[in-house]
Design a protein around this motif. Structure first.
Motif, PDB file in Angstrom:
ATOM      1  N   LEU A 146       0.846  -1.198   0.000  1.00 27.06           N
ATOM      2  CA  LEU A 146       0.000   0.000   0.000  1.00 27.06           C
ATOM      3  C   LEU A 146       0.876   1.239   0.000  1.00 27.06           C
ATOM      4  O   LEU A 146       1.719   1.411   0.874  1.00 27.06           O
ATOM      5  N   SER A 147       0.661   2.102  -0.959  1.00 25.99           N
ATOM      6  CA  SER A 147       1.468   3.319  -1.032  1.00 25.99           C
ATOM      7  C   SER A 147       1.044   4.342   0.004  1.00 25.99           C
ATOM      8  O   SER A 147       1.836   5.200   0.391  1.00 25.99           O
ATOM      9  N   ASP A 148      -0.208   4.259   0.462  1.00 26.16           N
ATOM     10  CA  ASP A 148      -0.711   5.217   1.438  1.00 26.16           C
ATOM     11  C   ASP A 148      -1.524   4.486   2.507  1.00 26.16           C
ATOM     12  O   ASP A 148      -2.750   4.582   2.536  1.00 26.16           O
ATOM     13  N   PRO A 149      -0.857   3.753   3.391  1.00 20.37           N
ATOM     14  CA  PRO A 149      -1.584   2.963   4.393  1.00 20.37           C
ATOM     15  C   PRO A 149      -2.405   3.802   5.355  1.00 20.37           C
ATOM     16  O   PRO A 149      -3.333   3.295   5.974  1.00 20.37           O
ATOM     17  N   ALA A 150      -2.075   5.093   5.472  1.00 23.62           N
ATOM     18  CA  ALA A 150      -2.814   5.966   6.387  1.00 23.62           C
ATOM     19  C   ALA A 150      -4.284   6.088   5.999  1.00 23.62           C
ATOM     20  O   ALA A 150      -5.117   6.438   6.829  1.00 23.62           O
ATOM     21  N   ARG A 151      -4.612   5.820   4.769  1.00 22.76           N
ATOM     22  CA  ARG A 151      -6.000   5.939   4.331  1.00 22.76           C
ATOM     23  C   ARG A 151      -6.903   4.928   5.023  1.00 22.76           C
ATOM     24  O   ARG A 151      -8.106   5.149   5.169  1.00 22.76           O
ATOM     25  N   MET A 152      -6.364   3.761   5.351  1.00 22.34           N
ATOM     26  CA  MET A 152      -7.152   2.683   5.974  1.00 22.34           C
ATOM     27  C   MET A 152      -8.464   2.488   5.219  1.00 22.34           C
ATOM     28  O   MET A 152      -9.560   2.510   5.798  1.00 22.34           O
ATOM     29  N   ASP A 153      -8.321   2.320   3.925  1.00 21.62           N
ATOM     30  CA  ASP A 153      -9.472   2.062   3.053  1.00 21.62           C
ATOM     31  C   ASP A 153      -9.760   0.565   3.076  1.00 21.62           C
ATOM     32  O   ASP A 153      -8.943  -0.229   2.614  1.00 21.62           O
ATOM     33  N   ARG A 154     -10.897   0.192   3.564  1.00 21.81           N
ATOM     34  CA  ARG A 154     -11.186  -1.237   3.739  1.00 21.81           C
ATOM     35  C   ARG A 154     -11.164  -1.994   2.416  1.00 21.81           C
ATOM     36  O   ARG A 154     -10.913  -3.201   2.392  1.00 21.81           O
ATOM     37  N   TYR A 155     -11.412  -1.296   1.309  1.00 26.16           N
ATOM     38  CA  TYR A 155     -11.449  -1.969   0.009  1.00 26.16           C
ATOM     39  C   TYR A 155     -10.057  -2.317  -0.497  1.00 26.16           C
ATOM     40  O   TYR A 155      -9.918  -3.048  -1.485  1.00 26.16           O
ATOM     41  N   GLU A 156      -9.037  -1.832   0.174  1.00 24.50           N
ATOM     42  CA  GLU A 156      -7.662  -2.179  -0.196  1.00 24.50           C
ATOM     43  C   GLU A 156      -7.174  -3.416   0.551  1.00 24.50           C
ATOM     44  O   GLU A 156      -6.056  -3.846   0.334  1.00 24.50           O
ATOM     45  N   TYR A 157      -7.999  -3.940   1.443  1.00 27.88           N
ATOM     46  CA  TYR A 157      -7.593  -5.079   2.273  1.00 27.88           C
ATOM     47  C   TYR A 157      -8.296  -6.344   1.806  1.00 27.88           C
ATOM     48  O   TYR A 157      -9.515  -6.365   1.619  1.00 27.88           O
ATOM     49  N   ASP A 158      -7.495  -7.379   1.612  1.00 26.68           N
ATOM     50  CA  ASP A 158      -8.001  -8.607   1.007  1.00 26.68           C
ATOM     51  C   ASP A 158      -8.198  -9.747   1.999  1.00 26.68           C
ATOM     52  O   ASP A 158      -8.995 -10.649   1.746  1.00 26.68           O
ATOM     53  N   TYR A 159      -7.453  -9.715   3.067  1.00 22.35           N
ATOM     54  CA  TYR A 159      -7.505 -10.808   4.041  1.00 22.35           C
ATOM     55  C   TYR A 159      -8.019 -10.261   5.369  1.00 22.35           C
ATOM     56  O   TYR A 159      -7.520  -9.248   5.862  1.00 22.35           O
ATOM     57  N   TRP A 160      -8.977 -10.990   5.944  1.00 19.22           N
ATOM     58  CA  TRP A 160      -9.632 -10.528   7.163  1.00 19.22           C
ATOM     59  C   TRP A 160      -9.717 -11.653   8.179  1.00 19.22           C
ATOM     60  O   TRP A 160      -9.885 -12.825   7.812  1.00 19.22           O
ATOM     61  N   GLY A 161      -9.621 -11.275   9.429  1.00 18.98           N
ATOM     62  CA  GLY A 161      -9.896 -12.225  10.487  1.00 18.98           C
ATOM     63  C   GLY A 161     -11.390 -12.343  10.720  1.00 18.98           C
ATOM     64  O   GLY A 161     -12.203 -11.680  10.063  1.00 18.98           O
ATOM     65  N   GLN A 162     -11.749 -13.159  11.688  1.00 22.64           N
ATOM     66  CA  GLN A 162     -13.168 -13.422  11.954  1.00 22.64           C
ATOM     67  C   GLN A 162     -13.789 -12.358  12.856  1.00 22.64           C
ATOM     68  O   GLN A 162     -15.014 -12.278  12.972  1.00 22.64           O
ATOM     69  N   GLY A 163     -12.954 -11.549  13.500  1.00 22.13           N
ATOM     70  CA  GLY A 163     -13.439 -10.490  14.371  1.00 22.13           C
ATOM     71  C   GLY A 163     -13.506 -10.896  15.827  1.00 22.13           C
ATOM     72  O   GLY A 163     -13.641 -12.082  16.153  1.00 22.13           O
ATOM     73  N   THR A 164     -13.387  -9.896  16.697  1.00 28.26           N
ATOM     74  CA  THR A 164     -13.528 -10.123  18.133  1.00 28.26           C
ATOM     75  C   THR A 164     -14.374  -8.984  18.702  1.00 28.26           C
ATOM     76  O   THR A 164     -14.169  -7.813  18.363  1.00 28.26           O
ATOM     77  N   GLN A 165     -15.320  -9.340  19.549  1.00 29.90           N
ATOM     78  CA  GLN A 165     -16.278  -8.360  20.078  1.00 29.90           C
ATOM     79  C   GLN A 165     -15.651  -7.591  21.241  1.00 29.90           C
ATOM     80  O   GLN A 165     -15.097  -8.187  22.175  1.00 29.90           O
ATOM     81  N   VAL A 166     -15.774  -6.280  21.183  1.00 29.24           N
ATOM     82  CA  VAL A 166     -15.397  -5.417  22.294  1.00 29.24           C
ATOM     83  C   VAL A 166     -16.645  -4.664  22.737  1.00 29.24           C
ATOM     84  O   VAL A 166     -17.283  -3.986  21.935  1.00 29.24           O
ATOM     85  N   THR A 167     -16.984  -4.808  24.014  1.00 31.22           N
ATOM     86  CA  THR A 167     -18.156  -4.126  24.566  1.00 31.22           C
ATOM     87  C   THR A 167     -17.716  -3.281  25.754  1.00 31.22           C
ATOM     88  O   THR A 167     -17.114  -3.806  26.693  1.00 31.22           O
ATOM     89  N   VAL A 168     -17.995  -1.993  25.670  1.00 34.90           N
ATOM     90  CA  VAL A 168     -17.642  -1.067  26.745  1.00 34.90           C
ATOM     91  C   VAL A 168     -18.938  -0.612  27.393  1.00 34.90           C
ATOM     92  O   VAL A 168     -19.721   0.127  26.795  1.00 34.90           O
ATOM     93  N   SER A 169     -19.149  -1.059  28.618  1.00 36.15           N
ATOM     94  CA  SER A 169     -20.417  -0.774  29.288  1.00 36.15           C
ATOM     95  C   SER A 169     -20.244  -0.920  30.786  1.00 36.15           C
ATOM     96  O   SER A 169     -19.455  -1.749  31.256  1.00 36.15           O
ATOM     97  N   SER A 170     -20.988  -0.114  31.516  1.00 34.81           N
ATOM     98  CA  SER A 170     -20.981  -0.242  32.968  1.00 34.81           C
ATOM     99  C   SER A 170     -22.112  -1.163  33.425  1.00 34.81           C
ATOM    100  O   SER A 170     -22.251  -1.409  34.636  1.00 34.81           O
TER     101      SER A 170
END
Length: 127
Positions: free
Chosen positions: A103-127
């Motif tokens: 990536l010539s400009d990784p600062a953009r963090m454009d999701r369409y430039e990313y091909d490989y993804w993890g399954q995700g992890t849930q973060v919940t911030v709550s009292s």
């Protein structure tokens, strides 16, 4: 075969901290940018932070600057996201992702430039 596996999510109170991990395999970690994205219910997936290939420059979206820190351990093929001073609005599923190419400009963090993804992890911030 490229794989990314996130871990470390959970439930935390406002003001608390969590460290997310992204274990990678199938490629040389410092040859590729790795980014963290998040997606809250009903919202678009947004870029949170990125660590660039080679020189390891780091980038953050404005809402997490000063609170989140991205880092990588090349020997462990793992990228981390240290999250502090968490707020309810940080609640989301967090994904790590890698592009297929340099990536010539990784600062953009454009999701369409990313091909490989993890399954995700849930973060919940709550009292």
């Amino acid at each position: 075969q490229v794989q990314l596996v996130e871990s470390g999510g959970g439930l935390v109170q406002p003001g608390g901290s969590l460290r997310l991990s992204c274990a990678t395999s199938g490629f040389i970690l410092d040859y590729y940018a790795i980014a963290w994205f998040r997606q809250a219910p009903g919202k678009e997936r947004e870029g949170v932070s990125c660590i660039a290939s080679h020189d390891g420059s780091t980038y953050y979206t404005d809402s997490v600057k000063g609170r989140f820190t991205i880092s990588r351990d090349i020997a462990k093929n793992t990228v981390y996201l240290q999250m502090s001073s968490l707020k309810p609005e940080d609640t989301a599923v967090y994904y790590c992702a890698a592009p297929r190419y340099y990536l010539s400009d990784p600062a953009r963090m454009d999701r369409y430039e990313y091909d490989y993804w993890g399954q995700g992890t849930q973060v919940t911030v709550s009292s």
